[in-house]
Design a protein around this motif. Structure first.
Motif, PDB file in Angstrom:
ATOM      1  N   VAL A 123      49.368  40.670  -7.357  1.00 29.03           N
ATOM      2  CA  VAL A 123      48.590  40.029  -6.289  1.00 29.03           C
ATOM      3  C   VAL A 123      47.125  39.920  -6.712  1.00 29.03           C
ATOM      4  CG1 VAL A 123      47.812  40.217  -3.895  1.00 29.03           C
ATOM      5  CG2 VAL A 123      50.144  40.904  -4.515  1.00 29.03           C
ATOM      6  N   LEU A 124      46.564  38.748  -6.524  1.00 36.93           N
ATOM      7  CA  LEU A 124      45.143  38.496  -6.751  1.00 36.93           C
ATOM      8  C   LEU A 124      44.582  37.854  -5.494  1.00 36.93           C
ATOM      9  CD1 LEU A 124      42.516  38.083  -8.408  1.00 36.93           C
ATOM     10  CD2 LEU A 124      43.517  35.919  -9.211  1.00 36.93           C
ATOM     11  N   LEU A 125      43.570  38.485  -4.896  1.00 34.21           N
ATOM     12  CA  LEU A 125      42.898  37.960  -3.714  1.00 34.21           C
ATOM     13  C   LEU A 125      41.461  37.659  -4.083  1.00 34.21           C
ATOM     14  CD1 LEU A 125      42.700  37.418  -0.610  1.00 34.21           C
ATOM     15  CD2 LEU A 125      42.039  39.828  -0.383  1.00 34.21           C
ATOM     16  N   THR A 126      40.999  36.450  -3.823  1.00 34.01           N
ATOM     17  CA  THR A 126      39.594  36.119  -4.039  1.00 34.01           C
ATOM     18  C   THR A 126      38.955  35.789  -2.700  1.00 34.01           C
ATOM     19  OG1 THR A 126      40.079  33.791  -4.475  1.00 34.01           O
ATOM     20  CG2 THR A 126      39.938  35.246  -6.378  1.00 34.01           C
ATOM     21  N   GLN A 127      37.747  36.315  -2.530  1.00 33.48           N
ATOM     22  CA  GLN A 127      36.925  36.068  -1.341  1.00 33.48           C
ATOM     23  C   GLN A 127      35.531  35.741  -1.852  1.00 33.48           C
ATOM     24  OE1 GLN A 127      37.661  39.948   0.568  1.00 33.48           O
ATOM     25  NE2 GLN A 127      38.586  38.815   2.247  1.00 33.48           N
ATOM     26  N   GLY A 128      35.177  34.456  -1.875  1.00 32.93           N
ATOM     27  CA  GLY A 128      33.900  34.069  -2.456  1.00 32.93           C
ATOM     28  C   GLY A 128      33.884  34.436  -3.924  1.00 32.93           C
ATOM     29  N   ASN A 129      32.876  35.210  -4.358  1.00 29.20           N
ATOM     30  CA  ASN A 129      32.769  35.640  -5.752  1.00 29.20           C
ATOM     31  C   ASN A 129      33.441  36.972  -6.019  1.00 29.20           C
ATOM     32  OD1 ASN A 129      31.303  33.385  -6.524  1.00 29.20           O
ATOM     33  ND2 ASN A 129      29.356  34.305  -5.953  1.00 29.20           N
ATOM     34  N   SER A 130      34.020  37.599  -4.998  1.00 25.82           N
ATOM     35  CA  SER A 130      34.669  38.900  -5.159  1.00 25.82           C
ATOM     36  C   SER A 130      36.168  38.713  -5.360  1.00 25.82           C
ATOM     37  CB  SER A 130      34.417  39.771  -3.927  1.00 25.82           C
ATOM     38  OG  SER A 130      33.037  40.012  -3.768  1.00 25.82           O
ATOM     39  N   ALA A 131      36.775  39.647  -6.080  1.00 29.94           N
ATOM     40  CA  ALA A 131      38.205  39.577  -6.342  1.00 29.94           C
ATOM     41  C   ALA A 131      38.824  40.965  -6.239  1.00 29.94           C
ATOM     42  CB  ALA A 131      38.458  39.006  -7.729  1.00 29.94           C
ATOM     43  N   SER A 134      46.211  43.910  -6.864  1.00 29.23           N
ATOM     44  CA  SER A 134      47.092  45.016  -6.492  1.00 29.23           C
ATOM     45  C   SER A 134      48.529  44.596  -6.751  1.00 29.23           C
ATOM     46  CB  SER A 134      46.909  45.405  -5.021  1.00 29.23           C
ATOM     47  OG  SER A 134      47.409  44.388  -4.178  1.00 29.23           O
ATOM     48  N   GLU A 135      49.447  45.506  -6.479  1.00 33.93           N
ATOM     49  CA  GLU A 135      50.870  45.192  -6.600  1.00 33.93           C
ATOM     50  C   GLU A 135      51.410  44.507  -5.353  1.00 33.93           C
ATOM     51  OE1 GLU A 135      52.866  45.267  -9.288  1.00 33.93           O
ATOM     52  OE2 GLU A 135      50.933  45.665 -10.229  1.00 33.93           O
ATOM     53  N   SER A 136      50.825  44.841  -4.187  1.00 31.25           N
ATOM     54  CA  SER A 136      51.278  44.191  -2.962  1.00 31.25           C
ATOM     55  C   SER A 136      50.150  44.115  -1.942  1.00 31.25           C
ATOM     56  CB  SER A 136      52.486  44.916  -2.358  1.00 31.25           C
ATOM     57  OG  SER A 136      52.096  46.163  -1.839  1.00 31.25           O
ATOM     58  N   MET A 137      50.283  43.156  -1.036  1.00 32.30           N
ATOM     59  CA  MET A 137      49.315  42.982   0.042  1.00 32.30           C
ATOM     60  C   MET A 137      50.080  42.571   1.296  1.00 32.30           C
ATOM     61  SD  MET A 137      45.892  40.565   0.315  1.00 32.30           S
ATOM     62  CE  MET A 137      46.712  38.985   0.233  1.00 32.30           C
ATOM     63  N   ILE A 138      49.846  43.313   2.377  1.00 33.84           N
ATOM     64  CA  ILE A 138      50.462  43.002   3.661  1.00 33.84           C
ATOM     65  C   ILE A 138      49.373  42.443   4.565  1.00 33.84           C
ATOM     66  CG2 ILE A 138      51.693  43.915   5.658  1.00 33.84           C
ATOM     67  CD1 ILE A 138      52.658  46.203   3.771  1.00 33.84           C
TER      68      ILE A 138
END
Length: 162
Positions: A123-131, A134-138
């Protein structure tokens, strides 16, 4: 897509990161009216009325409100009476885009009854310039919160871009 890949490359190169096993994240851009209509487009569709499923394949795009999910394959499961959606299972590499965030994973499972979206596998989550990775996101789509688990890694950009 190139922005997400660039961010992933930065994750591997930047020494400044925080690692944890479990992280709570605000994902307000993924907050969604889970009762809104769901639109699905794909190259092909197979319906199995006996099992109450519809299998969409090839360039599948699922849209609900401001939320957009893309994957090679999406299985939609209906209730026994086929009167409402129960869940959606996207596989083969999933991209999820909201107004403020974007996420990638190997798989996504959306439970319409609980308003919960579970992303698993790299799992890759990007929020603006931040990243965050993890293995999972709920994700709780009703209140716009998420919990990331399994060796969480964060790259946070301070305000001002320095």
């Amino acid at each position: 897509m190139s922005r997400i890949l660039t961010t992933l490359g930065l994750l591997a190169l930047l020494p400044v990161c925080a690692a944890a096993q479990d992280t709570q994240v605000a994902v307000g851009g993924l907050k969604q009216d889970t009762s809104a209509p769901v639109e699905v487009t794909a190259d092909a569709l197979q319906i199995n009325q006996t099992e109450g499923t519809a299998l969409y394949t090839g360039n599948v795009v699922v849209v609900q409100g401001d939320l957009r999910l893309a994957a090679p394959s999406v299985l939609v499961v209906y209730s026994e009476a086929a009167s409402r959606l129960e869940r959606l299972e996207a596989t083969g590499g999933v991209t999820l885009v909201g107004p403020e965030e974007a996420a990638e994973a190997q798989r996504a499972d959306y439970d319409f009854d609980t308003g919960t979206l579970v992303l698993t596998g790299d799992v890759l989550l990007t929020q603006g310039n931040s990243a965050l990775t993890s293995e999972s996101m709920i994700v709780n789509l009703d209140d716009g919160t998420a919990r990331m688990t399994g060796r969480v890694r964060s790259v946070l950009q301070p305000s001002g871009g320095n």
